[in-house]
Motif scaffolding. Sequence first.
Motif, short mmCIF file in Angstrom:
data_model
loop_
_atom_site.label_atom_id
_atom_site.label_comp_id
_atom_site.label_asym_id
_atom_site.label_seq_id
_atom_site.Cartn_x
_atom_site.Cartn_y
_atom_site.Cartn_z
N MET A 36 0.83 -1.20 0.00
CA MET A 36 0.00 0.00 0.00
C MET A 36 0.86 1.25 0.00
N LEU A 37 0.36 2.28 -0.68
CA LEU A 37 1.06 3.55 -0.76
C LEU A 37 0.04 4.66 -0.55
N GLY A 38 0.24 5.47 0.48
CA GLY A 38 -0.67 6.55 0.80
C GLY A 38 -0.51 6.95 2.26
N PRO A 39 -1.32 7.88 2.78
CA PRO A 39 -2.46 8.50 2.11
C PRO A 39 -2.05 9.78 1.36
N GLU A 74 0.12 9.75 -10.53
CA GLU A 74 0.13 9.81 -11.98
C GLU A 74 1.28 10.67 -12.49
N PHE A 75 1.76 11.58 -11.66
CA PHE A 75 2.92 12.40 -12.03
C PHE A 75 4.13 11.51 -12.30
N PHE A 76 4.18 10.33 -11.64
CA PHE A 76 5.29 9.39 -11.79
C PHE A 76 4.94 8.24 -12.75
N GLY A 77 3.86 8.42 -13.50
CA GLY A 77 3.46 7.38 -14.44
C GLY A 77 2.38 6.47 -13.92
N GLY A 78 1.88 6.71 -12.71
CA GLY A 78 0.80 5.90 -12.15
C GLY A 78 1.31 4.81 -11.25
N PHE A 79 0.52 4.45 -10.26
CA PHE A 79 0.88 3.43 -9.29
C PHE A 79 1.24 2.12 -9.97
N ARG A 80 0.56 1.80 -11.07
CA ARG A 80 0.78 0.53 -11.77
C ARG A 80 2.21 0.39 -12.28
N ASN A 81 2.89 1.53 -12.44
CA ASN A 81 4.26 1.51 -12.95
C ASN A 81 5.30 1.66 -11.83
N LEU A 82 4.86 1.67 -10.59
CA LEU A 82 5.77 1.78 -9.45
C LEU A 82 5.97 0.41 -8.80
N GLN A 83 7.15 0.15 -8.37
CA GLN A 83 7.45 -1.10 -7.70
C GLN A 83 7.69 -0.87 -6.21
N TYR A 84 7.34 -1.85 -5.42
CA TYR A 84 7.49 -1.75 -3.96
C TYR A 84 8.94 -1.48 -3.59
N ASP A 85 9.14 -0.44 -2.78
CA ASP A 85 10.49 -0.03 -2.38
C ASP A 85 10.39 0.59 -0.99
N GLN A 86 10.89 -0.10 0.01
CA GLN A 86 10.78 0.37 1.39
C GLN A 86 11.48 1.70 1.60
N ALA A 130 11.67 4.21 -0.71
CA ALA A 130 11.11 5.30 -1.53
C ALA A 130 10.17 6.17 -0.69
N ARG A 131 10.22 7.47 -0.94
CA ARG A 131 9.34 8.41 -0.26
C ARG A 131 8.62 9.27 -1.31
N PHE A 132 7.37 9.61 -1.00
CA PHE A 132 6.54 10.41 -1.91
C PHE A 132 5.92 11.56 -1.13
N ARG A 133 5.89 12.73 -1.74
CA ARG A 133 5.34 13.90 -1.07
C ARG A 133 3.82 13.74 -0.88
N SER A 134 3.34 14.12 0.30
CA SER A 134 1.91 14.05 0.60
C SER A 134 1.55 15.13 1.60
N SER A 135 0.51 15.89 1.30
CA SER A 135 0.07 16.97 2.19
C SER A 135 -0.61 16.43 3.44
N LEU A 136 -0.96 15.15 3.48
CA LEU A 136 -1.65 14.57 4.64
C LEU A 136 -0.69 13.89 5.62
N ALA A 137 0.56 13.79 5.25
CA ALA A 137 1.48 12.99 6.06
C ALA A 137 2.33 13.86 6.99
N ILE A 138 2.69 13.27 8.12
CA ILE A 138 3.64 13.93 9.03
C ILE A 138 4.97 14.09 8.32
N SER A 139 5.54 15.26 8.40
CA SER A 139 6.79 15.64 7.72
C SER A 139 6.64 15.69 6.20
N GLY A 140 5.43 15.49 5.70
CA GLY A 140 5.17 15.75 4.29
C GLY A 140 5.49 14.64 3.32
N THR A 141 5.87 13.45 3.81
CA THR A 141 6.15 12.35 2.89
C THR A 141 5.51 11.06 3.41
#
Length: 858
Positions: A22-25, A41-53, A55-66
């Motif tokens: 899972m990746l989110g929120p 989708e900016f990175f080509g969509g979740f379907r094109n991403l592989q599980y990577d412990q 990796a970090r992604f920016r999120s406005s809902l997350a503590i510290s922003g990722t």
Amino acid sequence: MVPLAQEGNPPFSVSFSSAWQMLGPFQIGTREATWGADPLEFFGGFRNLQYDQEARFRSSLAISGTVGWSLLEGETVNSNAFGSSVSLAVNFGTAGVPLQSIYGWAALQYQAWARGQFSTDTEQDWPLIVYSDSILEFWIDGVHYFGGDFYSFRKAPPVIRLGPGEHTIDVRLVYDVRVGEANFNIAIELASGSLEVVSKGIVMADVLDGSLASSLASVTVRNNKAQDLEILSVEPALNDSATTVMRKSSVVISAGQTRPILFDVTLGDPSTPSIGIRIQYRQVKPASFPSFLEVSQTLTHRSIYEPHKITYLHPGSILSYAMLRPPSKKAIQGSNKISTFPILLGLHGAGVEADNDMVAHALDPVPDLKTWVLFPTGVTPWSGDDWHNWGFADVEAAVNYIPKWVEAVEWQGPGADIDRWLVMGHSNGGQGAWYTLTHRPSKVIAAAALSGYSSIQNYAPYVLWQPMDPQRSAIRDGTLNSYRHELLMENCKGIPILQQHGALDDNVPTYHSRLLSQLLLQANGTSRYYELPDKGHWFDGIMTTPPLIDFYNEQTGKTLGDQELQSFSLVVGSPADTGSKGGFRVTQLETPGQYGKVDVVFDEATATYRVTTSNVLSLEVDDRRFPSGLFLIIDGQDYHELGGPLRLQEDKVDLWRATDGQWKVDNKQPNLLLRSGRQLGAMDAILRTSGHFSIRYQRSEASGIALQISRNLYQYFSADAAIVETRKQTDHAPGNVITVGIGGDVHAGAHPFFPIELSSSGLSIREPGGRMREHGGGGGLSAIFLRPLPDERLELVVWGVNKASLAVAARLVPMLTGVGQPDFVVMRQDCLWKGVEGAVAMGFFDHEWNVTKTAVLR
């Protein structure tokens, strides 16, 4: 039908993995997901991403922003020889909670993605059914499915074919506070036969003291084959000689499609406990010998005075039902057949069927009201679209059926006054009561709104949508003008209203009723407001509290109140949605997407109606409401005698504001070049079809999108659609048309000067000044827009420069309420992460099908 695994075929099994990645929120606004707004989708969509412990992604809902990847344990709910299902219970802990004090419920909504595997054990690719409860979109082995089953209806799941082995499923998890808990369920089951009966078997009316309440019936079937099937006939079952079933015309069901089949039933033996039908069908190409599918249905027998099921035809040429309770024997004492009683409309809340006892028997404690009690279903448990366009058409169809019911059962009591409504509703139905009040004020004699929200934008605010410039925001909001009841309260003047709300309601906060009570007062309306201490959103007897019982008894004997109003206003979001008040109805707005208003004051001294308008292009005046000798002054310009030579038709006067600003008698006749009637509104005007939809596609690449649109129309509206492959502009069916095309395949429209032109390399839009603005096909250009057909019909064009971009446009075909699609949208692939801001052009068409000056034209 016997499942394939029981017909001597090799065994079949499917099993889900327990571990899900899972990746989110990530942030998501209320109903924004249809526009894309997926940051991955900016990175080509979740379907094109592989599980990577790591990796970090920016999120406005997350503590510290990722945020990073995590593992989720899926719970296998059910597994047997015919399929398996898994439940994903998502919990992001405190994500969004710090924002709730600022943004309310909007901050609790989120989106995420989850990836899992499932394996199939079979010797060949049997047809499989995929149920996606609470899910909007998913990918299986790289194939995209959009629409899903957001409300867990399980009415029109996709039919897929997979070989043995491991398969990957990527699921977009969108949590919407209006829908319920954050539990997402996926089930994969073996299809049952070539043609399968789905939903509730045969939907038909109850039998009342020996008579069917209505003869119209329906059965919904799904084509599980990879080839199209044709329904040749619907006949009585071989062992049912007492029943007559009539269905003359054939119906083609495309591969994987779900369609309802209408037919008429006549009972030879009124006491029969059940009926059986036999559906004759065959494969279209290559043609096969007929096959048969038998379906039986237990009949419900009731007394004519009980709440019972009636069936009738929705304008979309589908069967719908309502629960009807005619006046009791005690209520009709002293009345005769020429007397009429009003209609008490009871609108149910979200997720509830009208035939549920909590709805159908809600007014049993008041059995002797001098009224016809009617509980419409709005077509679906979510009332089509929150009792608005499609759902409200169902309300009016149910009301209009009552005189036919009187004939069908040979009713000898007083008739129904189908133009006098006492409307009552709870929760979403309470919101529906406000909609009815504000859009049919000349028919509503009184209303009771119970625990209803004021508008979807106010219930779960839209503040967390992806950023967009104010012009785009204004266009999105303009599409929802008809549903902002806070801004329509002036329409309620003169109508008695009772508001009731539980003080402990944690579903619809009491703020909504308090706000509308305040706004009613400021609009010179009145309401009785009851806030019940120690009561929540629902409790037994909520619709028959002492104040409500008194209100029902007091109001059922009253006539329409707006005839006595000396001054009033009518505020209009869309003329197609809004009826008249005090004899005045707006038929055209000068600028669509903005409110129109009519203020009326009667001057007794001069016997003159002084009318002032704002953003109104044309008006209809009901001449029957005004005696001869009264006069009309409109915007201080024209002076007419009502009931005199002004009259164009027997009962109404049509007035039009000319280009010089003067009001004139309207001599215009309906024609293709003028937008009118059912064509008005935003993109959801396509739902005002008179007849089933026709979905046309020009090449096989677009067939999957055509099927997806058909599936979504049935899933969310129970709407029927014929899927047709054609390169011609066929115009034979009575309903609205959805054209699905790629590149230069889309034919020219019926309007010879339409402002949007398509080609194999892009499109052009004629701006209000006449200049053509060109858009090249780069960046995955796509578009979706309305254009006119004769007889107030519409065509919705869904277009992409290639197959991938076509799928982006298809997301915006009306499906969920509150999405906010204007008349036309042109976009590129970046809207999949930018949302509305990714639209390169969007806006409305005016009464002559020209692009308005308010449009965004980048």
